[in-house]
Each structure stands twice: as C-alpha cells, then as structure tokens.
Design an enzyme around this catalytic site. Structure first.
Site, PDB file in Angstrom:
ATOM      1  N   HIS A   1       0.840  -1.201   0.000  1.00  0.00           N
ATOM      2  CA  HIS A   1       0.000   0.000   0.000  1.00  0.00           C
ATOM      3  C   HIS A   1       0.875   1.251   0.000  1.00  0.00           C
ATOM      4  O   HIS A   1       0.606   2.212  -0.730  1.00  0.00           O
ATOM      5  CB  HIS A   1      -0.887   0.052   1.244  1.00  0.00           C
ATOM      6  CG  HIS A   1      -1.887  -1.037   1.349  1.00  0.00           C
ATOM      7  ND1 HIS A   1      -2.014  -1.815   2.481  1.00  0.00           N
ATOM      8  CD2 HIS A   1      -2.831  -1.485   0.480  1.00  0.00           C
ATOM      9  CE1 HIS A   1      -2.999  -2.680   2.302  1.00  0.00           C
ATOM     10  NE2 HIS A   1      -3.503  -2.513   1.096  1.00  0.00           N
TER      11      HIS A   1
ATOM     12  N   SER B   1      -3.181  -7.930   2.988  1.00  0.00           N
ATOM     13  CA  SER B   1      -3.324  -7.744   4.438  1.00  0.00           C
ATOM     14  C   SER B   1      -3.755  -9.031   5.123  1.00  0.00           C
ATOM     15  O   SER B   1      -3.280  -9.354   6.208  1.00  0.00           O
ATOM     16  CB  SER B   1      -4.324  -6.622   4.740  1.00  0.00           C
ATOM     17  OG  SER B   1      -3.805  -5.385   4.337  1.00  0.00           O
TER      18      SER B   1
ATOM     19  N   ARG C   1      -2.340  -6.294  -8.256  1.00  0.00           N
ATOM     20  CA  ARG C   1      -1.304  -7.294  -8.037  1.00  0.00           C
ATOM     21  C   ARG C   1      -1.240  -8.298  -9.175  1.00  0.00           C
ATOM     22  O   ARG C   1      -0.183  -8.641  -9.643  1.00  0.00           O
ATOM     23  CB  ARG C   1      -1.537  -8.032  -6.717  1.00  0.00           C
ATOM     24  CG  ARG C   1      -1.241  -7.206  -5.505  1.00  0.00           C
ATOM     25  CD  ARG C   1      -1.617  -7.937  -4.270  1.00  0.00           C
ATOM     26  NE  ARG C   1      -3.068  -8.172  -4.322  1.00  0.00           N
ATOM     27  CZ  ARG C   1      -3.831  -8.394  -3.286  1.00  0.00           C
ATOM     28  NH1 ARG C   1      -3.302  -8.461  -2.097  1.00  0.00           N
ATOM     29  NH2 ARG C   1      -5.112  -8.568  -3.414  1.00  0.00           N
TER      30      ARG C   1
ATOM     31  N   LYS D   1     -15.411  -7.078   5.573  1.00  0.00           N
ATOM     32  CA  LYS D   1     -14.265  -7.904   5.948  1.00  0.00           C
ATOM     33  C   LYS D   1     -14.250  -8.068   7.453  1.00  0.00           C
ATOM     34  O   LYS D   1     -14.809  -7.257   8.193  1.00  0.00           O
ATOM     35  CB  LYS D   1     -12.941  -7.242   5.532  1.00  0.00           C
ATOM     36  CG  LYS D   1     -12.747  -7.084   4.048  1.00  0.00           C
ATOM     37  CD  LYS D   1     -11.428  -6.413   3.751  1.00  0.00           C
ATOM     38  CE  LYS D   1     -11.205  -6.304   2.260  1.00  0.00           C
ATOM     39  NZ  LYS D   1      -9.904  -5.721   1.950  1.00  0.00           N
TER      40      LYS D   1
END
Length: 164
Positions: free
Chosen positions: A19, A130, A92, A43
């Site tokens: 990030h 993460s 990604r 989440k």
C-alpha cells in the site's frame, strides 16, 4: 493552474509496504493524495477504524502531500466530497484486475467525471495482501520487511492480547 486530487481508498487492515508503495508513487504524480480508510468494509477487521487511520498516518509522515482520513458510504461520494478527480487503485495480478474492473465500471456509471488510475504493484509486493500478512504474523512468521514499523509494533501488540 488547477490542483489534481486523487483518492486511494481501501480498508488498510493494516497498511502494508505494498500500500505504501502505491501511495508513494501516486504522491509523485498527483498534487494531493487522500488515503481513504473505509470505515466498515465487508471484511473481518483486526484493527478499528481509528487504529487503521493512525497506522496509515504514521506510515505516511514522509509524504507531505498525502492525507489520511476515514470515510463511509460510496467511494465516489467521498471523492466528490473531497473534490478529487481521480481514484487510485493497486493491481497485483489477474484476479485483482477482474474485481477492480467491475468496481471501476460501477464507479464510472455513478460518477462519469471521475477517472481511475491503476498502479501495477511492484514485483516484490505482488503476493502481499493484508489477510495473508495477518495469517503469517499470527503464526509468528517474519513480516518485518512487509509492513511499516508502526504496523510491526501494532501487530505484535494484537498478538500479545490474543486478538490475532
């Protein structure tokens, strides 16, 4: 001459060096970058909104044109409120593209005047997420080169409290 403002939205639970790489690169292109820490993502969060904002803020102190704040609701509404013209996202791999493409099309439908700029993740962070980071940290794996220093301390504290 007008100022170009970009919003980099995310849950940042916690902020990683991936990030940080994206926001650093964005800060070199845009006049201002606002990291928008989404308050209630879909989440299972480890850190509270205030903790995530604090960790991102501490991690970005060297970036003078980056501001960190929380937001709720639609990203495009936050973008409008902050008078931004651009949404920044990191990609990604292929799976990220599919998800980001769908979000970009919906955001474009909702706010045709806002542009999306995607940064390809640096090679060394292609695998980093993460959720994977939290898993490795919980198993006492070495994450020191994957997160900013404030996050290392915060993760160790969560582990010692039995929260991870």
């Amino acid at each position: 001459m007008s100022t170009t403002i970009a919003v980099y939205p995310g849950s940042f639970d916690p902020i990683t060096n991936g990030h940080l790489d994206i926001v650093t690169r964005a800060s070199k292109i845009f006049d201002r970058v606002i990291m928008g820490v989404y308050e209630i993502p879909d989440k299972n969060l480890l850190f509270t909104t205030d903790e995530r904002v604090e960790l991102a803020t501490k991690s970005c102190t060297h970036l003078k044109n980056v501001e960190v704040c929380s937001f709720g609701g639609l990203t495009v509404d936050f973008v409008k409120k902050r008078k931004a013209q651009v949404i920044v996202r990191g990609l990604r791999a292929g799976a990220d593209f599919d998800h980001e493409f769908d979000m970009a099309m919906m955001n474009k439908y909702l706010r045709p005047d806002v542009e999306l700029v995607c940064f390809m993740s640096s090679f060394r962070y292609q695998f980093l997420s993460s959720s994977l980071l939290k898993e490795v940290a919980s198993l006492k794996g070495n994450i020191d080169t994957l997160v900013p220093t404030p996050v290392i301390k915060a993760l160790k504290q969560k582990i010692s409290q039995g929260k991870l």
